[in-house]
Design a protein around this motif. Structure first.
Motif, PDB file in Angstrom:
ATOM      1  N   ILE A  65       0.886  -1.173   0.000  1.00 21.83           N
ATOM      2  CA  ILE A  65       0.000   0.000   0.000  1.00 21.83           C
ATOM      3  C   ILE A  65       0.920   1.218   0.000  1.00 21.83           C
ATOM      4  CG2 ILE A  65      -1.856   1.215   1.152  1.00 21.83           C
ATOM      5  CD1 ILE A  65      -2.628  -1.561   0.138  1.00 21.83           C
ATOM      6  N   CYS A  66       1.011   1.889  -1.131  1.00 21.05           N
ATOM      7  CA  CYS A  66       1.998   2.962  -1.312  1.00 21.05           C
ATOM      8  C   CYS A  66       1.548   4.251  -0.619  1.00 21.05           C
ATOM      9  CB  CYS A  66       2.232   3.216  -2.805  1.00 21.05           C
ATOM     10  SG  CYS A  66       2.836   1.761  -3.687  1.00 21.05           S
ATOM     11  N   TRP A  67       2.555   5.025  -0.229  1.00 22.25           N
ATOM     12  CA  TRP A  67       2.290   6.299   0.427  1.00 22.25           C
ATOM     13  C   TRP A  67       2.419   7.439  -0.582  1.00 22.25           C
ATOM     14  CZ3 TRP A  67       6.573   4.900   4.455  1.00 22.25           C
ATOM     15  CH2 TRP A  67       6.118   3.840   5.247  1.00 22.25           C
ATOM     16  N   GLY A  68       1.644   8.479  -0.336  1.00 23.54           N
ATOM     17  CA  GLY A  68       1.763   9.708  -1.105  1.00 23.54           C
ATOM     18  C   GLY A  68       1.683   9.494  -2.598  1.00 23.54           C
ATOM     19  N   GLN A  69       2.658  10.044  -3.344  1.00 20.86           N
ATOM     20  CA  GLN A  69       2.683   9.993  -4.799  1.00 20.86           C
ATOM     21  C   GLN A  69       3.325   8.721  -5.339  1.00 20.86           C
ATOM     22  OE1 GLN A  69       1.202  12.373  -6.600  1.00 20.86           O
ATOM     23  NE2 GLN A  69       0.638  13.431  -4.709  1.00 20.86           N
ATOM     24  N   HIS A  70       3.744   7.817  -4.454  1.00 19.36           N
ATOM     25  CA  HIS A  70       4.402   6.600  -4.912  1.00 19.36           C
ATOM     26  C   HIS A  70       3.369   5.602  -5.442  1.00 19.36           C
ATOM     27  CE1 HIS A  70       7.245   8.392  -1.975  1.00 19.36           C
ATOM     28  NE2 HIS A  70       8.140   7.999  -2.881  1.00 19.36           N
ATOM     29  N   ARG A  71       3.803   4.804  -6.389  1.00 18.13           N
ATOM     30  CA  ARG A  71       2.920   3.805  -6.973  1.00 18.13           C
ATOM     31  C   ARG A  71       3.763   2.674  -7.540  1.00 18.13           C
ATOM     32  NH1 ARG A  71       2.796   4.591 -12.502  1.00 18.13           N
ATOM     33  NH2 ARG A  71       3.696   6.558 -13.236  1.00 18.13           N
ATOM     34  N   GLY A  72       3.102   1.691  -8.075  1.00 15.18           N
ATOM     35  CA  GLY A  72       3.783   0.514  -8.591  1.00 15.18           C
ATOM     36  C   GLY A  72       3.585  -0.665  -7.658  1.00 15.18           C
ATOM     37  N   GLN A  73       3.910  -1.850  -8.164  1.00 16.70           N
ATOM     38  CA  GLN A  73       3.703  -3.060  -7.376  1.00 16.70           C
ATOM     39  C   GLN A  73       4.487  -3.023  -6.074  1.00 16.70           C
ATOM     40  OE1 GLN A  73       4.773  -6.655  -9.426  1.00 16.70           O
ATOM     41  NE2 GLN A  73       4.282  -8.000  -7.703  1.00 16.70           N
ATOM     42  N   HIS A  74       5.686  -2.455  -6.133  1.00 17.91           N
ATOM     43  CA  HIS A  74       6.520  -2.364  -4.932  1.00 17.91           C
ATOM     44  C   HIS A  74       6.790  -0.908  -4.565  1.00 17.91           C
ATOM     45  CE1 HIS A  74       7.617  -6.329  -6.826  1.00 17.91           C
ATOM     46  NE2 HIS A  74       7.247  -6.712  -5.614  1.00 17.91           N
ATOM     47  N   CYS A  75       5.882  -0.024  -4.963  1.00 17.86           N
ATOM     48  CA  CYS A  75       5.995   1.425  -4.664  1.00 17.86           C
ATOM     49  C   CYS A  75       7.313   1.981  -5.183  1.00 17.86           C
ATOM     50  CB  CYS A  75       5.867   1.693  -3.160  1.00 17.86           C
ATOM     51  SG  CYS A  75       4.343   1.051  -2.427  1.00 17.86           S
ATOM     52  N   GLN A  76       7.798   1.394  -6.267  1.00 17.12           N
ATOM     53  CA  GLN A  76       9.082   1.815  -6.803  1.00 17.12           C
ATOM     54  C   GLN A  76       8.990   3.065  -7.652  1.00 17.12           C
ATOM     55  OE1 GLN A  76       7.292  -0.718  -7.771  1.00 17.12           O
ATOM     56  NE2 GLN A  76       7.398  -1.059  -9.987  1.00 17.12           N
ATOM     57  N   CYS A  77       7.788   3.478  -7.997  1.00 19.51           N
ATOM     58  CA  CYS A  77       7.619   4.636  -8.872  1.00 19.51           C
ATOM     59  C   CYS A  77       6.985   5.794  -8.110  1.00 19.51           C
ATOM     60  CB  CYS A  77       6.730   4.273 -10.062  1.00 19.51           C
ATOM     61  SG  CYS A  77       7.419   3.004 -11.142  1.00 19.51           S
ATOM     62  N   ASP A  78       7.336   6.976  -8.551  1.00 26.14           N
ATOM     63  CA  ASP A  78       6.629   8.160  -8.069  1.00 26.14           C
ATOM     64  C   ASP A  78       6.614   9.188  -9.182  1.00 26.14           C
ATOM     65  OD1 ASP A  78       8.758  10.352  -7.669  1.00 26.14           O
ATOM     66  OD2 ASP A  78       9.651   8.630  -6.665  1.00 26.14           O
ATOM     67  N   ASP A  79       5.769  10.150  -9.052  1.00 21.19           N
ATOM     68  CA  ASP A  79       5.578  11.150 -10.098  1.00 21.19           C
ATOM     69  C   ASP A  79       6.195  12.503  -9.737  1.00 21.19           C
ATOM     70  OD1 ASP A  79       4.168   9.236 -11.503  1.00 21.19           O
ATOM     71  OD2 ASP A  79       2.227   9.869 -10.695  1.00 21.19           O
ATOM     72  N   ILE A  80       7.144  12.471  -8.831  1.00 27.62           N
ATOM     73  CA  ILE A  80       7.752  13.752  -8.431  1.00 27.62           C
ATOM     74  C   ILE A  80       9.277  13.687  -8.454  1.00 27.62           C
ATOM     75  CG2 ILE A  80       5.801  14.461  -6.983  1.00 27.62           C
ATOM     76  CD1 ILE A  80       7.406  13.533  -4.554  1.00 27.62           C
ATOM     77  N   SER A  81       9.843  12.558  -8.842  1.00 29.64           N
ATOM     78  CA  SER A  81      11.303  12.430  -8.794  1.00 29.64           C
ATOM     79  C   SER A  81      11.961  12.620 -10.150  1.00 29.64           C
ATOM     80  CB  SER A  81      11.691  11.052  -8.231  1.00 29.64           C
ATOM     81  OG  SER A  81      11.200  10.003  -9.062  1.00 29.64           O
ATOM     82  N   CYS A  82      11.218  13.060 -11.184  1.00 31.41           N
ATOM     83  CA  CYS A  82      11.804  13.282 -12.505  1.00 31.41           C
ATOM     84  C   CYS A  82      12.696  14.516 -12.501  1.00 31.41           C
ATOM     85  CB  CYS A  82      10.691  13.437 -13.551  1.00 31.41           C
ATOM     86  SG  CYS A  82       9.817  11.903 -13.914  1.00 31.41           S
ATOM     87  N   ASN A  83      13.495  14.645 -13.568  1.00 33.35           N
ATOM     88  CA  ASN A  83      14.354  15.818 -13.720  1.00 33.35           C
ATOM     89  C   ASN A  83      13.514  17.090 -13.816  1.00 33.35           C
ATOM     90  OD1 ASN A  83      16.721  14.297 -13.732  1.00 33.35           O
ATOM     91  ND2 ASN A  83      16.588  13.926 -15.936  1.00 33.35           N
ATOM     92  N   ARG A  84      14.121  18.167 -13.361  1.00 32.56           N
ATOM     93  CA  ARG A  84      13.420  19.460 -13.351  1.00 32.56           C
ATOM     94  C   ARG A  84      14.151  20.459 -14.226  1.00 32.56           C
ATOM     95  NH1 ARG A  84       9.874  20.465  -8.856  1.00 32.56           N
ATOM     96  NH2 ARG A  84       9.561  18.544  -7.641  1.00 32.56           N
ATOM     97  N   HIS A  85      13.386  21.384 -14.785  1.00 36.43           N
ATOM     98  CA  HIS A  85      13.928  22.497 -15.560  1.00 36.43           C
ATOM     99  C   HIS A  85      13.124  23.739 -15.209  1.00 36.43           C
ATOM    100  CE1 HIS A  85      15.864  24.683 -18.758  1.00 36.43           C
ATOM    101  NE2 HIS A  85      14.691  25.009 -19.298  1.00 36.43           N
ATOM    102  N   ASN A  86      13.844  24.820 -14.912  1.00 37.31           N
ATOM    103  CA  ASN A  86      13.172  26.044 -14.436  1.00 37.31           C
ATOM    104  C   ASN A  86      12.305  25.744 -13.209  1.00 37.31           C
ATOM    105  OD1 ASN A  86      14.322  27.633 -16.447  1.00 37.31           O
ATOM    106  ND2 ASN A  86      12.615  27.296 -17.868  1.00 37.31           N
ATOM    107  N   ASN A  87      12.830  24.845 -12.351  1.00 41.85           N
ATOM    108  CA  ASN A  87      12.174  24.474 -11.100  1.00 41.85           C
ATOM    109  C   ASN A  87      10.805  23.824 -11.317  1.00 41.85           C
ATOM    110  OD1 ASN A  87      12.414  24.261  -8.301  1.00 41.85           O
ATOM    111  ND2 ASN A  87      11.175  26.090  -7.942  1.00 41.85           N
ATOM    112  N   MET A  88      10.606  23.211 -12.491  1.00 48.38           N
ATOM    113  CA  MET A  88       9.371  22.495 -12.781  1.00 48.38           C
ATOM    114  C   MET A  88       9.696  21.079 -13.214  1.00 48.38           C
ATOM    115  SD  MET A  88       6.894  25.289 -14.675  1.00 48.38           S
ATOM    116  CE  MET A  88       8.066  25.589 -16.010  1.00 48.38           C
ATOM    117  N   ILE A  89       8.856  20.152 -12.768  1.00 46.38           N
ATOM    118  CA  ILE A  89       9.044  18.760 -13.157  1.00 46.38           C
ATOM    119  C   ILE A  89       8.883  18.645 -14.668  1.00 46.38           C
ATOM    120  CG2 ILE A  89       8.127  16.424 -12.926  1.00 46.38           C
ATOM    121  CD1 ILE A  89       7.276  17.122 -10.100  1.00 46.38           C
ATOM    122  N   CYS A  90       9.883  18.039 -15.300  1.00 47.22           N
ATOM    123  CA  CYS A  90       9.909  17.894 -16.771  1.00 47.22           C
ATOM    124  C   CYS A  90       9.748  19.235 -17.469  1.00 47.22           C
ATOM    125  CB  CYS A  90       8.830  16.909 -17.234  1.00 47.22           C
ATOM    126  SG  CYS A  90       9.042  15.237 -16.574  1.00 47.22           S
ATOM    127  N   GLY A  91      10.206  20.293 -16.815  1.00 48.45           N
ATOM    128  CA  GLY A  91      10.166  21.626 -17.405  1.00 48.45           C
ATOM    129  C   GLY A  91       8.784  22.138 -17.711  1.00 48.45           C
TER     130      GLY A  91
END
Length: 759
Positions: free
Chosen positions: A510-536
């Motif tokens: 049971i994943c916490w916060g923005q984490h997801r995946g079978q083993h909570c290995q993914c999240d939608d906030i850890s990608c690279n940033r550009h101009n202080n924005m996720i994925c620019g």
């Protein structure tokens, strides 16, 4: 001579006499020294019940979440939500611990937030009729860890309260002249003290030295009469301390008792003054300075050291180690002792010190002193005010802070130095949860545990946040279930379940916060940033990688594939002088600008080309310095961007073709440099000559003025005196006119020339 001052204290000698409590407080054997009784000063403590900021606000406005209610309340700035159903499936218990404001925003209802507030309350007062200086006598504090709590102490120096003076005198042989003055001391001291208060009592004690070698002579004859040979007065055997007269208002009795005292003697310089003070205070012997200081402070005794000039430095150093003591300079015959006692008493009573004692570990106490006349001192280890006048009020703000939880209710005292009343403060820390909602076999726990303070305590055989899973009967099966919550490639021992980003519930993450995946290995906030924005802001984050929108590329979708920003409607891409990358021009060397339209340093770049073209014979050889630039000669006197003594030209880039044109002309012929240099030399010589003449004329003028002042000064010093030369005689001429004769009977006197009459 040794005199001391203090507040009322109880000694074993007093208790042995069987006095009542009230009588013992006024007994003469209390103390060495002048005692200021407990109604001498009035202290009033006012409580301030603070409306604190909500407990959710720590010193930095944050809360460090904890998994249980008790741990949460011990964390600075935290509150706990005990509400049923507050957490979503798989959400950890730490989410119940947060700032109160944050919990309420997440819809934790009123009455379900545990956030105990610090408080102060007064406890039982003294019975009516009891003399009280300190109000209240007891305080009870409830503290949260790290949250300071303050209350105010108001102190007013009162007028007209009794003073007890115990006079402790050195009767060694060097004090024989002083004893006569002391015999008449009683009435004078009482009279002087009545300028301070209307009620004064006086007592008397004396000391010499320890009756052992080497302090006194142990020869039998010297023990009986230790005074020097030839001394014909009474001489009593040496003694360490003798209590002569308890505190009394009878001045005549004081004089009678003192008049019966006689001198004694010892061998060494120091006498047993400390021993005598300790005997008066608590009937103990052989004190150290530290022990004496502790005993005097604990028994509210104030000291006045009255010493002669040759010993004053030693006693001043000693006074710094003994609180509430003062040193006075005593005349050799003790003639000023009354004035000394009166002045010292005023000095001691005008210096107010508020301090704490017996503070348990984990508590910190600080003071802010409001001494009047805009005098304010903050963050003190103790409260201090000096020069406090009678009936003047001073305030102290006492702040108590707990740095850790106390295992039980503790207490400490706050008091004014020299006063035997005290404020007792009891302290408890608010570190435990009082939820009062224990529910066994709760439906919140699937009937398999007890619900208390918002969390489940599972019965044996069950586990999970809501006791929804049965524990496995053997270790191997249990490990197999846990392995389902670990990535297949990293299921070795020590690997965190659910990648450390979720809860393993019955073999499922049971994943916490923005984490997801079978083993909570993914999240939608850890990608690279550009101009202080996720994925620019130009793509979507998918399990740590950016999926860029159309026309964008790069690890953070920071690069546009378009070229519209690299060209205008009239030119090519980057003016044919650069490449377009990520919809931005990257110019070739020698050019800059958003579209590479500006040559870099054109004057320096094309000066050699123009200089070559100006030499007619070398025109055919100028292709190397000019490169791809096209030089064009023009006529006219217009201004040029690039010009100096040799060349004048403009550089222009034709955008639509990318060609560079250099427009140049001849440099106008100027004046011959030799003539210019000669002119400069002549002007310089003339100017130098003028300067020399001016300087010479100024020096000459200064000389003339100095000579003129000297002449005028000499003229003023000349003095002409009119005197008669003794050798000088005025000339006299006598003549006779043949036609005139003098009349002898003339009425007027004959002048130098005579009076002439015609014959």
């Amino acid at each position: 001579m040794f005199t001391s001052l203090g507040t009322s204290l109880m000694s074993p000698a007093c208790l042995a006499e069987g006095h009542s409590r009230t009588e013992r407080q006024r007994s003469g054997c209390v103390g060495a020294i002048q005692t200021m009784r407990k109604v001498w000063l009035t202290v009033v403590v006012l409580l301030i019940y603070f409306t604190e900021q909500r407990g959710s606000m720590g010193l930095d406005g944050r809360c460090l979440s904890k998994p249980t209610c008790t741990e949460c309340l011990r964390s600075l700035g935290c509150a706990w939500c005990k509400q049923k159903g507050f957490l979503a499936q798989g959400e950890p218990n730490e989410r119940r611990c947060d700032r109160e404001e944050a919990l309420r925003k997440r819809h934790c209802s009123d009455g379900q937030v545990l956030n105990p507030q610090p408080a102060i309350r007064s406890r039982a007062e003294e019975p009516m009729g009891t003399v009280v200086q300190l109000e209240p006598q007891n305080l009870h504090l409830k503290l949260r860890v790290g949250m300071p709590q303050s209350f105010e102490v108001r102190f007013r120096r009162a007028e007209g309260y009794p003073i007890d003076l115990y006079y402790l005198m050195d009767l060694s042989f060097s004090m024989k002249d002083d004893l006569e003055n002391v015999r008449n001391l009683g009435l004078e001291v009482v009279t002087a003290m009545k300028n301070i208060t209307s009620a004064v009592r006086i007592g008397f004690g004396s000391f010499v030295d320890k009756v052992v070698d080497p302090y006194v002579s142990t020869v039998e004859a010297k023990l009986a009469n230790p005074c020097k040979e030839g001394y014909k007065g009474p001489c009593q055997p040496a003694f360490s301390f003798k209590h002569v007269l308890k505190l009394t208002e009878d001045v005549e009795e004081f004089e009678r008792k003192v008049s019966k005292q006689s001198i004694s003697s010892n061998l060494d310089g120091p006498e047993s003054g400390f021993d005598a003070i300790m005997q008066v205070a608590v009937c103990q012997d052989y004190p150290s300075v530290g022990h004496l200081s502790q005993v005097l402070s604990a028994n509210n005794i104030r000291l006045i050291f009255a010493v002669t000039d040759q010993h004053i430095q030693n006693y001043e150093a000693l006074s710094e180690m003994i609180p509430q003591s003062v040193v006075g300079l005593l005349e050799d015959d003790s003639s000023n002792v009354v004035e000394l006692i009166s002045e010292a008493c005023n000095n001691l009573s005008s210096y107010i010190v508020l301090e704490h004692r017996d503070v348990p570990p984990g508590l910190g106490v600080s003071y802010s002193s409001h001494c009047g006349d805009d005098r304010l001192a903050q963050g003190q280890d103790r409260g201090e005010c000096s020069d406090v006048r009678i009936n003047q009020q001073v305030n102290f703000t006492v702040t108590v802070t707990s740095s850790s939880c106390l295992s039980k209710t503790e207490s400490f005292i706050i008091k004014v130095q020299g006063i035997n009343e005290e404020l007792r403060v009891t302290v408890e820390t608010l570190c435990d949860c009082d939820c009062q909602d224990s529910e066994e076999q709760s439906s919140q726990c699937h009937g398999n545990g007890t619900f208390h303070c918002g969390i489940c305590s599972c019965d044996s055989g069950y586990t999970g946040q809501r006791c929804e899973c049965e524990t496995q009967p053997n270790k191997d099966t249990s490990l197999a279930v846990e392995a389902l919550c670990s990535p297949a490639q990293t299921n070795s021992t020590g690997t965190p379940l659910c990648s450390g980003r979720g809860s393993c519930v019955c073999g499922q993450c049971i994943c916490w916060g923005q984490h997801r995946g079978q083993h909570c290995q993914c999240d939608d906030i850890s990608c690279n940033r550009h101009n202080n924005m996720i994925c620019g802001g130009n793509g979507r984050c998918d399990c740590g990688n950016c999926e860029c929108f159309h026309n964008y590329t790069g690890p953070a979708c920071e690069c546009s594939t378009l070229t519209d920003q690299c060209q205008t409607s009239n030119d090519g891409i980057c003016s044919h002088r650069g490449q377009c990358e990520c919809n931005e021009c990257h110019c070739h060397p020698g050019f800059f600008g958003s579209h590479c339209t500006k040559p870099l340093a054109p004057c320096d770049t094309y000066r050699a080309c123009v200089a070559c073209m100006l030499h007619e014979s070398a025109k055919n050889m100028c292709h190397h310095p000019c490169g791809s630039a096209k030089p064009i000669r023009i006529n006219g006197t217009q201004s040029f961007t690039c010009q100096d003594d040799t060349v004048r030209f403009n550089v222009e880039l034709i955008i639509n073709t990318g060609d560079i044109f250099v427009y140049y002309t001849d440099t106008p012929r100027g004046i011959d440099p030799w003539i210019i240099n000669m002119g400069k030399a002549v002007v310089g010589i003339v100017l130098l000559g003028v300067i020399v003449i001016i300087i010479y004329r100024l020096m000459l003028e200064v000389f003339y003025q100095r000579e003129r002042r000297r002449f005028l000064k000499d003229k003023e010093n000349i003095w002409w005196e009119d005197t008669q030369n003794p050798l000088f005689q005025e000339a006299v001429t006598t003549f006779t006119h043949p036609m005139h004769v003098l009349e002898p009977d003339a009425d007027c006197a004959t002048s130098t020339f005579g009076k002439i009459k015609q014959m």
